[in-house]
Design an enzyme around this catalytic site. Structure first.
Site, PDB file in Angstrom:
ATOM      1  N   GLU A 177      10.794   7.266 -15.955  1.00 29.27           N
ATOM      2  CA  GLU A 177      11.226   8.668 -15.861  1.00 29.27           C
ATOM      3  C   GLU A 177      11.810   8.936 -14.477  1.00 29.27           C
ATOM      4  OE1 GLU A 177       8.187   7.689 -17.060  1.00 29.27           O
ATOM      5  OE2 GLU A 177       8.851   7.886 -19.125  1.00 29.27           O
ATOM      6  N   GLU A 219      12.160  -3.800  -4.741  1.00 27.03           N
ATOM      7  CA  GLU A 219      11.101  -3.939  -5.739  1.00 27.03           C
ATOM      8  C   GLU A 219      11.652  -3.706  -7.136  1.00 27.03           C
ATOM      9  OE1 GLU A 219       7.827  -1.184  -5.388  1.00 27.03           O
ATOM     10  OE2 GLU A 219       6.588  -2.364  -6.766  1.00 27.03           O
ATOM     11  N   GLY A 237       0.830  -1.209   0.000  1.00 25.76           N
ATOM     12  CA  GLY A 237       0.000   0.000   0.000  1.00 25.76           C
ATOM     13  C   GLY A 237       0.857   1.248   0.000  1.00 25.76           C
ATOM     14  N   TYR A 238       1.337   1.614  -1.166  1.00 28.06           N
ATOM     15  CA  TYR A 238       2.165   2.810  -1.311  1.00 28.06           C
ATOM     16  C   TYR A 238       1.381   3.918  -2.035  1.00 28.06           C
ATOM     17  CZ  TYR A 238       6.814   0.994   0.066  1.00 28.06           C
ATOM     18  OH  TYR A 238       7.894   0.533   0.750  1.00 28.06           O
TER      19      TYR A 238
HETATM   20  C1  LIG Z   1       0.790  -2.859 -13.077  1.00 21.20           C
HETATM   21  C2  LIG Z   1       0.987  -1.956 -11.916  1.00 21.20           C
HETATM   22  C3  LIG Z   1       1.056  -2.467 -10.627  1.00 21.20           C
HETATM   23  C4  LIG Z   1       1.220  -1.616  -9.523  1.00 21.20           C
HETATM   24  N1  LIG Z   1       1.239  -2.149  -8.268  1.00 21.20           N
HETATM   25  C5  LIG Z   1       1.314  -1.326  -7.176  1.00 21.20           C
HETATM   26  C6  LIG Z   1       1.237  -1.844  -5.851  1.00 21.20           C
HETATM   27  O1  LIG Z   1       1.115  -3.046  -5.637  1.00 21.20           O
HETATM   28  N2  LIG Z   1       1.273  -0.978  -4.814  1.00 21.20           N
HETATM   29  C7  LIG Z   1       1.405   0.355  -4.995  1.00 21.20           C
HETATM   30  O2  LIG Z   1       1.464   1.076  -4.023  1.00 21.20           O
HETATM   31  N3  LIG Z   1       1.485   0.892  -6.246  1.00 21.20           N
HETATM   32  C8  LIG Z   1       1.436   0.073  -7.337  1.00 21.20           C
HETATM   33  N4  LIG Z   1       1.485   0.611  -8.625  1.00 21.20           N
HETATM   34  C9  LIG Z   1       1.527   2.061  -8.783  1.00 21.20           C
HETATM   35  C10 LIG Z   1       2.822   2.627  -9.317  1.00 21.20           C
HETATM   36  O3  LIG Z   1       3.813   2.595  -8.350  1.00 21.20           O
HETATM   37  C11 LIG Z   1       2.521   4.050  -9.801  1.00 21.20           C
HETATM   38  O4  LIG Z   1       1.630   3.946 -10.875  1.00 21.20           O
HETATM   39  C12 LIG Z   1       3.756   4.789 -10.249  1.00 21.20           C
HETATM   40  O5  LIG Z   1       4.568   5.062  -9.172  1.00 21.20           O
HETATM   41  C13 LIG Z   1       3.430   6.088 -10.989  1.00 21.20           C
HETATM   42  O6  LIG Z   1       2.539   6.885 -10.287  1.00 21.20           O
HETATM   43  P1  LIG Z   1       1.234   7.448 -10.984  1.00 21.20           P
HETATM   44  O7  LIG Z   1       0.506   6.326 -11.552  1.00 21.20           O
HETATM   45  O8  LIG Z   1       0.528   8.308 -10.013  1.00 21.20           O
HETATM   46  O9  LIG Z   1       1.762   8.317 -12.198  1.00 21.20           O
HETATM   47  P2  LIG Z   1       2.258   9.839 -12.123  1.00 21.20           P
HETATM   48  O10 LIG Z   1       3.195   9.988 -11.007  1.00 21.20           O
HETATM   49  O11 LIG Z   1       1.093  10.713 -12.194  1.00 21.20           O
HETATM   50  O12 LIG Z   1       3.094   9.931 -13.470  1.00 21.20           O
HETATM   51  C14 LIG Z   1       2.540  10.285 -14.720  1.00 21.20           C
HETATM   52  C15 LIG Z   1       3.688  10.490 -15.700  1.00 21.20           C
HETATM   53  O13 LIG Z   1       4.492  11.584 -15.261  1.00 21.20           O
HETATM   54  C16 LIG Z   1       5.830  11.202 -15.139  1.00 21.20           C
HETATM   55  N5  LIG Z   1       6.481  11.961 -14.080  1.00 21.20           N
HETATM   56  C17 LIG Z   1       6.033  12.151 -12.818  1.00 21.20           C
HETATM   57  N6  LIG Z   1       6.919  12.877 -12.133  1.00 21.20           N
HETATM   58  C18 LIG Z   1       7.954  13.168 -12.953  1.00 21.20           C
HETATM   59  C19 LIG Z   1       9.172  13.879 -12.828  1.00 21.20           C
HETATM   60  N7  LIG Z   1       9.510  14.448 -11.692  1.00 21.20           N
HETATM   61  N8  LIG Z   1       9.994  13.949 -13.890  1.00 21.20           N
HETATM   62  C20 LIG Z   1       9.651  13.362 -15.064  1.00 21.20           C
HETATM   63  N9  LIG Z   1       8.511  12.666 -15.246  1.00 21.20           N
HETATM   64  C21 LIG Z   1       7.667  12.574 -14.206  1.00 21.20           C
HETATM   65  C22 LIG Z   1       5.762   9.739 -14.848  1.00 21.20           C
HETATM   66  O14 LIG Z   1       6.976   9.094 -15.152  1.00 21.20           O
HETATM   67  C23 LIG Z   1       4.632   9.295 -15.728  1.00 21.20           C
HETATM   68  O15 LIG Z   1       5.080   9.093 -17.034  1.00 21.20           O
HETATM   69  C24 LIG Z   1       1.341  -0.225  -9.731  1.00 21.20           C
HETATM   70  C25 LIG Z   1       1.298   0.282 -11.034  1.00 21.20           C
HETATM   71  C26 LIG Z   1       1.120  -0.557 -12.119  1.00 21.20           C
HETATM   72  C27 LIG Z   1       1.063   0.021 -13.497  1.00 21.20           C
END
Ligand SMILES: Cc1cc2nc3c(=O)[nH]c(=O)nc-3n(C[C@H](O)[C@H](O)[C@H](O)COP(=O)(O)OP(=O)(O)OC[C@H]3O[C@@H](n4cnc5c(N)ncnc54)[C@H](O)[C@@H]3O)c2cc1C
Lengths: 379, 394
Positions: B378, B249, B132-133
Site C-alpha cells: 500500500e 531494500e 533497526g527501523y
Molecule cells: C518478514 C518481515 C521482516 C521485517 N524485517 C524488518 C527489519 O529487519 N527491520 C525493520 O526495521 N523492520 C522490519 N520489518 C517491518 C516492516 O518494515 C513493517 O512491518 C512495515 O513497514 C509495516 O509496518 P507495520 O507493521 O507497523 O504496519 P502498519 O504500518 O501498521 O500497516 C498496517 C496496514 O495499514 C496499511 N497502511 C498504513 N499506512 C497506510 C497509508 N498511508 N495508506 C494506505 N495504507 C496504509 C499498511 O499497508 C498495512 O496494510 C519486517 C516485516 C516483516 C513482515
C-alpha cells in the site's frame, strides 16, 4: 424458498456461536497444537457437542437423531469456521452420518447411527488416494474371498483418520483406475489387522492420516450400499461435504474480515486510524461484498440439500469454488492489512489462513469445482 | 567492445574453475544462502570456499570500489558477471543487509573512517548487519519513530524499542534510525547510527512467524552507548539516508522471487504432479492460471532488466523501486499460492520427512511478508500515485 433462516435455525446458530466462542475458541486449537496433543481435539469439548445434540443433527428421528437438516448443520459449521474448533463434527456427524443415511442398510443404520448420536462412535471417510481430490479414481482393491472380502491399497490425507473408530473406504472390485463403475464402499475398523495408520500433522493443526490396507479381511456385512455402484454415492457424499466446508469457510472468512475491520479501527499510523484511508476502506468493502455473495450460495446449497433438489450438484460446486476463492482473499487481506503483526504466530490470523487452504483442498479446490461446474453445465 | 568480450571469457573460465558444483544448485533452505557474520555456521566447506574466493576478488560486491575491498567493476562488467553466474546457476556467495543496504549507504554518505572500518567486513561477510527501523507504533509511518538518541558529549546514549528486526538475535551490528532532535518536525530530527549488538543494554526477543520460524525479533535498547564516530552522514539528516537505504531494500525484496524462478518452473511442477491430458495440463483452470503467472513473471524480469538498462543509459523515472517492489512481491506471492495448488494437500503437510517438514507450506506462508517488509504494498502504491502520477496534489 426464502433465503433466510427460520426461527429454530437462527436459535441453533446463536447457540452454536455462544458455545464455541466460550468453550472452543481458537486458543483451544493453539493449545492442542502447542502441546502436540495425540488426539488432536478435546474429548471434553466433543462430549459437550454431543450433549448439545450436534452429533445427531443429520440423523433421522428413527435412529434417535434430531433430523434437523443441512441448513441447521450448516449453521454449526459456519460458527465452527469462526473458532476453527477441531472436533469429529465434520468427519463423523456430517460425512459419516450422510454416508450411512445415503447408502447404509436398515440394519447398519440401526446399529451405527444411534452410537454416533450418543458420541460412542466416530467415523472417517477414506476416499482420496492422492493430494488432489479425485473421488472416482480408486486403486484400492476389494476382492471377494470366502463369504467376505479382502482389502488392499492406500488412502491419503484422511481427515480424522488416526482417531476415528471406523473408516468408510472406497475400493474397487472391477474396472480400471478411473472407471466410474466397479467401486464399492466398505466399513473398516481402524484397528483391524492389516490396517496401518500414520498421522500427518497438517498446516492447519487438524487431524489427517495416511492409511494402508494390507490384506485386510472384511465380512460381507462391511459393505455399505450396493457393490460396484458407489461412485454416485461418493459424489453425493462429497457434495454434502463441500456444502458444509463452504459453510465453514464462510464463517472463517467472516471472522477474518471482522477482525481485520476491527484492527483498521484501532491501528493508527500517520496520526490517523488506518481505516480512514480510502484505499483500505475499499479493500474491506470489497471483501465484505465477496463474502455476501458467498453467503447466498451457501444458504441456497444447504436448502437444496434439505429439499433433495436436483440442483445440488451444481450448487455444491459453485459454493465450494466461491468459498475457496473468498477464504483465500479474506485471509490474504487479513494478513496484509495487519502489517507486520499479521505475520506473527501470536495473532490468530495465521491459523485462519492455514485452515482456509486445507479446507479448500479437502474434496476439491476452487479450480476443481470450477471445472466440475463447467462439465455439469455441459461446456 | 573487445574488452567486455574478453572480460566475459575470462569470467566464464574463472567461474568454471572456482565455483564448487554444490554452489550451482538452487537455493531452497534459508541456510543454503550464506549470510556471513561471526555466528554463521557454514553448511558446507563449499559454501565457505565459494564465499572466500568470491570475496577475495571483491565479487560479493562487484561494483563497489576496489580500494575498500569491492570488485571495482563498472556497470557493464557487473552485468556480465551476473549473467555468467546465472548461466551456471551459481548461488550468490553472500546475501546480507550489509551488501544490499548499509554498504551502499556508507559508500555514499559515510566518513572515510567508517568506510575503512566497515566496507571490507561487509564484502568478506565477516559481520552480519540487522536493520533497526520499525517501531511498535511506527511501521508505515517510519518517520514518526521515537527511539531517542541523546548527545552525552563524547558519545550518544540510545533508548527505545525496535520491532520486526530480522535476525536481530544472530546479527553482529545494527544500523539504527534514531531521533536526535525531538523538537524538529518529524523527518528533520532523525539520524542513522551504527552499533555492536553486544553493547550493554541491547536485548532481543524472538517473535514466532506464521511459518513457524522465528527470524525476527523485538529489540530493546536501554541506555545503549554509541560512539560518536558511528553516526553516518550528518546529524539530523538521517531521513535522506533512510530512504536511500529503503530504495535498495525494495529492489532487493522485489527481486526475491527471481532467485527461485531459476529453480524448477511452475509448469514443470504442474506436469509432474497433475499430468497431461491430450497434450495440455489435465487441470485446464490451473493451466490458464500458470500461463498468466508466467506472462507476468516474464514481464517483471524484463522490466527489472529494462530499468537497469535505462539507469545505465541515464534515463528512467524515479520511484521505479516502488513499482518493482510492488509487482515483484505480488508475483512471488502468487507463485507460492500456485505451488500449493499444484501440490495440493501435500503442500499443506506441516511435519514429517515425507513432506520436507512442511517446507512448501513454510515457504508459502513466508512470502506473505514480502508485501509488508521494506514498506508495504500500500505504501509503494501511495508513492507511485504521488511521486510518479502526481495524484492528490492541491
Ligand atoms: C518478514 C518481515 C521482516 C521485517 N524485517 C524488518 C527489519 O529487519 N527491520 C525493520 O526495521 N523492520 C522490519 N520489518 C517491518 C516492516 O518494515 C513493517 O512491518 C512495515 O513497514 C509495516 O509496518 P507495520 O507493521 O507497523 O504496519 P502498519 O504500518 O501498521 O500497516 C498496517 C496496514 O495499514 C496499511 N497502511 C498504513 N499506512 C497506510 C497509508 N498511508 N495508506 C494506505 N495504507 C496504509 C499498511 O499497508 C498495512 O496494510 C519486517 C516485516 C516483516 C513482515
Amino acid at each position: 424458498m426464502a433465503l433466510v433462516l427460520n426461527e429454530e435455525q437462527r436459535m441453533l446458530k446463536d447457540a452454536a456461536r455462544d458455545f464455541l466462542s466460550e468453550h472452543a475458541p481458537v486458543a483451544q486449537l493453539r493449545q492442542l497444537r502447542d502441546s502436540r496433543d495425540a488426539q488432536g481435539y478435546s474429548r471434553a469439548t466433543w462430549q459437550q457437542m454431543v450433549d448439545l445434540g450436534w452429533s445427531g443433527i443429520l440423523v433421522p428421528e428413527a435412529q434417535g437423531g434430531l433430523d434437523f437438516g443441512h441448513v441447521g448443520m450448516g449453521q454449526i459449521m459456519e460458527q465452527n469456521g469462526r473458532t476453527l474448533t477441531a472436533s469429529p463434527l465434520f468427519a463423523t456427524a456430517v460425512m459419516g452420518v450422510s454416508a450411512l443415511v445415503q447408502a447404509g442398510s436398515l440394519a447398519q443404520r440401526n446399529a451405527l447411527l444411534p452410537a454416533i448420536v450418543a458420541g460412542e462412535l466416530q467415523l472417517a471417510p477414506a476416499l482420496d488416494e492422492g493430494p488432489h481430490h479425485a473421488p472416482c479414481r480408486v486403486r484400492t482393491r476389494l476382492e471377494a474371498r470366502g463369504d467376505g472380502f479382502v482389502l488392499n491399497g492406500e488412502k491419503q490425507f484422511v481427515s480424522d483418520g488416526h482417531s476415528a473408530d471406523q473408516l468408510i473406504v472406497s475400493a474397487r472390485s472391477a474396472g480400471a483406475d478411473a472407471d466410474r463403475d466397479g467401486i464399492s464402499l466398505v466399513l473398516v475398523e481402524r484397528t483391524a489387522p492389516g490396517v496401518t495408520v500414520e498421522r500427518v500433522v497438517m498446516a492447519d493443526s487438524r487431524n489427517s492420516a495416511m492409511i494402508r490396507f494390507d490384506n485386510v479381511a472384511l465380512p460381507r456385512a462391511a459393505l455399505l450400499g450396493e457393490p460396484g455402484t458407489a461412485c454416485a454415492v461418493i459424489e453425493r457424499l462429497t457434495e454434502i461435504g463441500n456444502a458444509h466446508l463452504a459453510a465453514e469457510l464462510l464463517g472463517l472468512s467472516l471472522e477474518a474480515c471482522e477482525q481485520t475491520v476491527a484492527y483498521l479501527n484501532t491501528r493508527k499510523q500517520f496520526g490517523v486510524l488506518i481505516g480512514s484511508y480510502q484505499g483500505l476502506q475499499h479493500r474491506a468493502a470489497h471483501l465484505f461484498s465477496e463474502i455476501e455473495l458467498l453467503k447466498s450460495l451457501v444458504i441456497k446449497t444447504l436448502q437444496a440439500l434439505d429439499a433433495g433438489s436436483a440442483e445440488v450438484a451444481v450448487l455444491a460446486s459453485l459454493a465450494k469454488a466461491k468459498a475457496g476463492e473468498v477464504a483465500t482473499l479474506a485471509t490474504n487481506e487479513a494478513v496484509q492489512l495487519h502489517g507486520g503483526v499479521g505475520m506473527t504466530d501470536e495473532l490468530d490470523i495465521g491459523f485462519f489462513m492455514k485452515r482456509a487452504r486445507v479446507a479448500e483442498h479437502l474434496y476439491g479446490d476452487h479450480r476443481y469445482h470450477l471445472r466440475r461446474f463447467a462439465a455439469l453445465s455441459g461446456y | 567492445m573487445p574488452d567486455l568480450e574478453q572480460f566475459r571469457r575470462e569470467t566464464r573460465i574463472w567461474l568454471e574453475a572456482n565455483c564448487p558444483l554444490s554452489q550451482r544448485e538452487s537455493v531452497v533452505e534459508f541456510e543454503d544462502r550464506c549470510w556471513g557474520g561471526t555466528k554463521w555456521k557454514f553448511t558446507s566447506d563449499d559454501q565457505k570456499r565459494w564465499l572466500e574466493v568470491m570475496a577475495a576478488r571483491g565479487w560479493t560486491a562487484p561494483d563497489w570500489p576496489a580500494e575498500y575491498g569491492g570488485g571495482g567493476l563498472n556497470k557493464e562488467e557487473t552485468k556480465i558477471l551476473r549473467e555468467e553466474m546465472n548461466r551456471i546457476n551459481a548461488r550468490v556467495p553472500l546475501f546480507s543487509m550489509g551488501l544490499s543496504m548499509i554498504g551502499p549507504a556508507l559508500l555514499k554518505y559515510g566518513s572515510e573512517a567508517l568506510k575503512r572500518q566497515h566496507i571490507r567486513n561487509i564484502v568478506e561477510g565477516r559481520i552480519w548487519w540487522c536493520q533497526g527501523y520499525s517501531e511498535p507504533n511506527f511501521g508505515s509511518d517510519l518517520a514518526g519513530l521515537q527511539t531517542r538518541c541523546e548527545d552525552k558529549g563524547d558519545h550518544f546514549i540510545v533508548n527505545g524499542q525496535k520491532v520486526w528486526t530480522s535476525y536481530a538475535d544472530r546479527a553482529d551490528w545494527m544500523f539504527c534510525l534514531v531521533r536526535t532532535d525531538p523538537a524538529a518536525v518529524k523527518h528533520a530530527g532523525i539520524s542513522l547510527v551504527l552499533f555492536d549488538m553486544n553493547t550493554p543494554g541491547v536485548t532481543t526477543r524472538p517473535i514466532r512467524l506464521i511459518s513457524g520460524k522465528s527470524p525476527f525479533c523485538e529489540t530493546f535498547l536501554d541506555d545503549v552507548r554509541v560512539e560518536k564516530d558511528q553516526l553516518v552522514g550528518t546529524l539530523n539528516k538521517g531521513w535522506e539516508l533512510a530512504t536511500y537505504l529503503l530504495t535498495h531494500e525494495r529492489e532487493m525484496i522485489g527481486s526475491i522471487g527471481q532467485s527461485s524462478t531459476s529453480a524448477k518452473s511452475l509448469h514443470d511442477h504442474a506436469v509432474e504432479q497433475i499430468g497431461l491430458a491430450g497434450g495440455a495440463l489435465a487441470d485446464s483452470v490451473l493451466r490458464t492460471d500458470i500461463a498468466r503467472w508466467e506472462m507476468d513473471n516474464r514481464a517483471f524480469e524484463l522490466t527489472a532488466e529494462r530499468i537497469t538498462d535505462e539507469a545505465t543509459a541515464g534515463q528512467g523515472v524515479g520511484a521505479a523501486s516502488s513499482m518493482l517492489k510492488y509487482t515483484g512481491t505480488e508475483i512471488n506471492k502468487r507463485r507460492h499460492e500456485l505451488l500449493v495448488s499444484i501440490h495440493g494437500q501435500r503442500a499443506l503437510a506441516w511435519e514429517g520427512d515425507a513432506y520436507d517438514h512442511g517446507l512448501m507450506a513454510t515457504q508459502w506462508l513466508r512470502t506473505k511478508g514480502n508485501s509488508i517488509e521494506g514498506g508495504t504494498s500500500e505504501i509503494q502504491l501511495n508513492i507511485i500515485a504521488k511521486r510518479i502520477l502526481g495524484l492528490g496534489k492541491e
